[in-house]
Design a protein around this motif. Sequence first.
Motif, short mmCIF file in Angstrom:
data_model
loop_
_atom_site.label_atom_id
_atom_site.label_comp_id
_atom_site.label_asym_id
_atom_site.label_seq_id
_atom_site.Cartn_x
_atom_site.Cartn_y
_atom_site.Cartn_z
N LEU A 191 -0.11 4.95 -1.27
CA LEU A 191 -1.56 5.43 -1.30
C LEU A 191 -2.00 6.56 -0.49
O LEU A 191 -1.33 6.65 0.63
CB LEU A 191 -2.46 4.27 -0.86
CG LEU A 191 -2.47 2.68 -1.76
CD1 LEU A 191 -3.50 2.00 -1.00
CD2 LEU A 191 -2.72 3.31 -2.95
N TYR A 242 0.74 -1.20 0.05
CA TYR A 242 0.02 0.07 0.25
C TYR A 242 1.04 1.30 -0.03
O TYR A 242 0.31 2.37 0.21
CB TYR A 242 -0.95 0.16 1.17
CG TYR A 242 -1.92 -1.02 1.35
CD1 TYR A 242 -2.65 -1.30 0.23
CD2 TYR A 242 -2.06 -1.90 2.14
CE1 TYR A 242 -3.73 -2.24 0.23
CE2 TYR A 242 -2.97 -2.81 2.37
CZ TYR A 242 -3.66 -3.18 1.17
OH TYR A 242 -4.67 -4.07 1.33
N ASP A 263 -7.30 9.07 0.66
CA ASP A 263 -8.63 8.74 -0.02
C ASP A 263 -8.21 7.54 -0.79
O ASP A 263 -9.49 6.73 -0.66
CB ASP A 263 -8.69 9.91 -1.13
CG ASP A 263 -9.98 10.29 -1.22
OD1 ASP A 263 -10.76 10.37 -0.29
OD2 ASP A 263 -10.44 10.66 -2.53
N GLU A 264 -7.40 7.15 -1.43
CA GLU A 264 -7.10 5.65 -2.08
C GLU A 264 -7.15 4.59 -0.81
O GLU A 264 -7.72 3.57 -1.22
CB GLU A 264 -5.78 5.63 -2.72
CG GLU A 264 -5.97 6.48 -3.95
CD GLU A 264 -4.53 6.75 -4.67
OE1 GLU A 264 -4.27 7.41 -5.64
OE2 GLU A 264 -3.56 6.81 -3.78
N VAL A 265 -6.76 4.84 0.42
CA VAL A 265 -6.96 4.06 1.47
C VAL A 265 -8.27 3.57 1.66
O VAL A 265 -8.83 2.46 1.80
CB VAL A 265 -6.11 4.46 2.68
CG1 VAL A 265 -6.40 3.21 3.82
CG2 VAL A 265 -4.60 4.51 2.41
N GLN A 266 -9.08 4.77 1.78
CA GLN A 266 -10.46 4.65 2.06
C GLN A 266 -11.19 3.88 0.90
O GLN A 266 -12.20 2.98 1.25
CB GLN A 266 -11.02 5.88 2.23
CG GLN A 266 -12.54 5.95 2.89
CD GLN A 266 -13.34 7.27 3.24
OE1 GLN A 266 -12.25 8.09 3.47
NE2 GLN A 266 -14.54 7.10 3.40
N LYS A 267 -10.64 4.38 -0.09
CA LYS A 267 -11.65 3.64 -1.31
C LYS A 267 -11.49 1.99 -1.62
O LYS A 267 -12.12 1.31 -1.71
CB LYS A 267 -11.15 4.27 -2.75
CG LYS A 267 -11.80 5.33 -2.87
CD LYS A 267 -11.76 6.23 -4.20
CE LYS A 267 -12.42 7.40 -4.24
NZ LYS A 267 -11.63 8.66 -4.75
N ASN A 268 -9.97 1.73 -1.10
CA ASN A 268 -9.59 0.34 -1.04
C ASN A 268 -10.42 -0.45 -0.07
O ASN A 268 -10.81 -1.51 -0.32
CB ASN A 268 -8.16 0.23 -0.66
CG ASN A 268 -7.36 -1.11 -0.86
OD1 ASN A 268 -7.81 -1.95 0.16
ND2 ASN A 268 -7.09 -1.53 -2.00
N MET A 269 -10.63 0.27 1.17
CA MET A 269 -11.39 -0.24 2.38
C MET A 269 -12.61 -0.69 1.83
O MET A 269 -13.39 -1.69 2.28
CB MET A 269 -11.12 0.51 3.46
CG MET A 269 -11.93 -0.08 4.65
SD MET A 269 -11.92 1.06 6.11
CE MET A 269 -10.39 0.78 6.93
N GLU A 270 -13.36 0.33 1.28
CA GLU A 270 -14.69 0.19 0.69
C GLU A 270 -14.74 -1.13 -0.09
O GLU A 270 -15.87 -1.83 -0.04
CB GLU A 270 -15.09 1.35 0.22
CG GLU A 270 -15.61 2.66 1.27
CD GLU A 270 -15.61 3.82 1.06
OE1 GLU A 270 -15.29 4.31 -0.33
OE2 GLU A 270 -15.76 4.82 1.51
N TRP A 303 -12.87 -3.68 0.01
CA TRP A 303 -13.02 -4.94 0.86
C TRP A 303 -14.31 -5.03 1.65
O TRP A 303 -14.86 -6.26 1.59
CB TRP A 303 -11.71 -4.56 1.96
CG TRP A 303 -10.43 -4.95 1.46
CD1 TRP A 303 -9.62 -4.36 0.97
CD2 TRP A 303 -9.92 -6.37 1.54
NE1 TRP A 303 -8.38 -5.04 0.80
CE2 TRP A 303 -8.63 -6.39 1.13
CE3 TRP A 303 -10.42 -7.47 1.97
CZ2 TRP A 303 -7.55 -7.30 1.01
CZ3 TRP A 303 -9.61 -8.59 2.03
CH2 TRP A 303 -8.16 -8.89 1.43
N PHE A 304 -14.82 -4.13 2.34
CA PHE A 304 -16.34 -4.40 2.68
C PHE A 304 -17.17 -4.65 1.76
O PHE A 304 -17.98 -5.63 2.15
CB PHE A 304 -16.69 -2.89 3.29
CG PHE A 304 -16.21 -2.82 4.95
CD1 PHE A 304 -16.34 -3.55 5.73
CD2 PHE A 304 -15.34 -1.61 4.98
CE1 PHE A 304 -16.05 -3.14 7.17
CE2 PHE A 304 -14.79 -1.12 6.29
CZ PHE A 304 -15.09 -1.99 7.41
#
Lengths: 424, 117
Positions: free
Chosen positions: B18, B15, B21-28, B30-31
Amino acid sequence: MNHSEAHQLAEHLFRREAGRIVSTLTRVFGIDRMELAEDVVQEALLKALQQWPYKRIPDNPSAWLMQVAKNRALDILRREQNFREKESAIVAEFDHHSTGEYEELFLENEIHDDQLRMMFACCHPSLSEESQVTLTLKTLCGFSSAEIARAFLTNEETINKRLVRAKQRLRDANVELEIPAGGELLSRLDAVLKAIYLLFNEGYKASHGDDLIRRELSDEAIHLCRVLMEHPAGKSPSASALLALMLLHAARFPARMDDQGNLLLLKMQNRSLWDRRMIVEGITYLDQSADGELITEYHLQAGIAACHCLAPSYEDTDWEKILMLYNMLIQANDSPVVLLNRAIALAKVQGPEAGVKTIEEIRSSKRLDSYYLLYAVLGELYFEMKRYEEAATHFRRALELTSVRSEQDFLSRKLEDVTKFNMN
Amino acid sequence: MSKKDYMFIFHGGSYDGLSPDEVQKNMEKWFGWIEKLRNKGVYKAGEALEKTGKMLSQKNGKYIVDGPFAESKELVGGFFIVEAGSLDEAVEMAKDYPDFSNGGSVQVREVRVIPEP
């Protein structure tokens, strides 16, 4: 679990939290440790990414991130010799925030103040305006260097160098993280407002670059202005005027392009696409901005934007009021764009001939021989006067002077129209 | 067709660089993926693993303790256990893994079942 976990996270939450946490940690550890703050925030975000999806989002994601970042920062600093002496004071500073019944409220207020201190530091007069905007985006808005580079149409290395230099300069100048007071507050506040304004404009200039990220610059500018205005030190008529100006421009974003991504002039825009809620909010702030005696450039520009937003159609616009506001604006700002826009308003009030005459004066006094927009406007005015040959000459000249595709397309279409009329 | 358990083992990926914002998008993502599997009723378990750890082995009767792992390339970052009708079906589900673009990969393995005698 039937509900969508992902939707519990507010949009751009991580970006916002990064800015808040970096601001607070920098206050606690000192401005010379800004990079440490940025690193531990990044680690905290990655830890969240690797944990939350498997478990669940913590009840208070912001507090979780702050806690993880803080612990990591203390871990790192404990390994440093000279930190040991200061440690107890710093730990006490943190504990101070995590005890007592007003914990949450107090913490929120403190963090908010930290953001404001950081804003004043990033917009310190020892930095160039370009550096101010870049540093603000990085530390307060949580943009990566790559994202800033994309927004400014440059490369990551350039942005990184600029950031390193800016931070060094803040260290050299012994800049304190503080909210200025007294007589200094006004001039420092002006610098912050200017940086926010530049940030907004960077996003507003569409027509080239990565449009999505540029739009986000404008959103960030609006966000920063709101944060600023939530604080007594930042709440001023000028700030209200700036926020009004930004909202009244941003409200029209959705109508600025056609389906092919071509830029649309105000005249051609579908006004039903304008964001009514933003317009109402913008007008409210414009009213608030009339509180003081001072009339800034932001007041005048917001007033002009309001005239456009409230007009039912291009023709039914209050051009006289707009002309009056432009007449005031050129006293403070006689940039080519402002002068040209004034000439357009003048043409609406007094007829295209008056517009042409004024633009010819601008051309000679400002030596604007290679400014494409000037020729585009002249073309438009000659077209209105049904002097099609002159219109065509000017559209052609404008076409030669721009390399932006959407502008070229627009001018080519104009030129075709003129040719059609000329043959009839 | 009887269902079997499959393990998705997540390897590597980085990662670095990143943005928040990109971390958050990636997490979304995963969810979203986990939610999709849950809604199908096939998600049974999943855990993330810390980067720190030890590798234990034995040589000439002596224990050798190695690590922590320096290179993250081979590092297992986590696992899922899902139910699927076949290996192909399990592989199909693994295609939503959010970290291919970050250099990660998924090993899909059938959990062995010892039949009752």
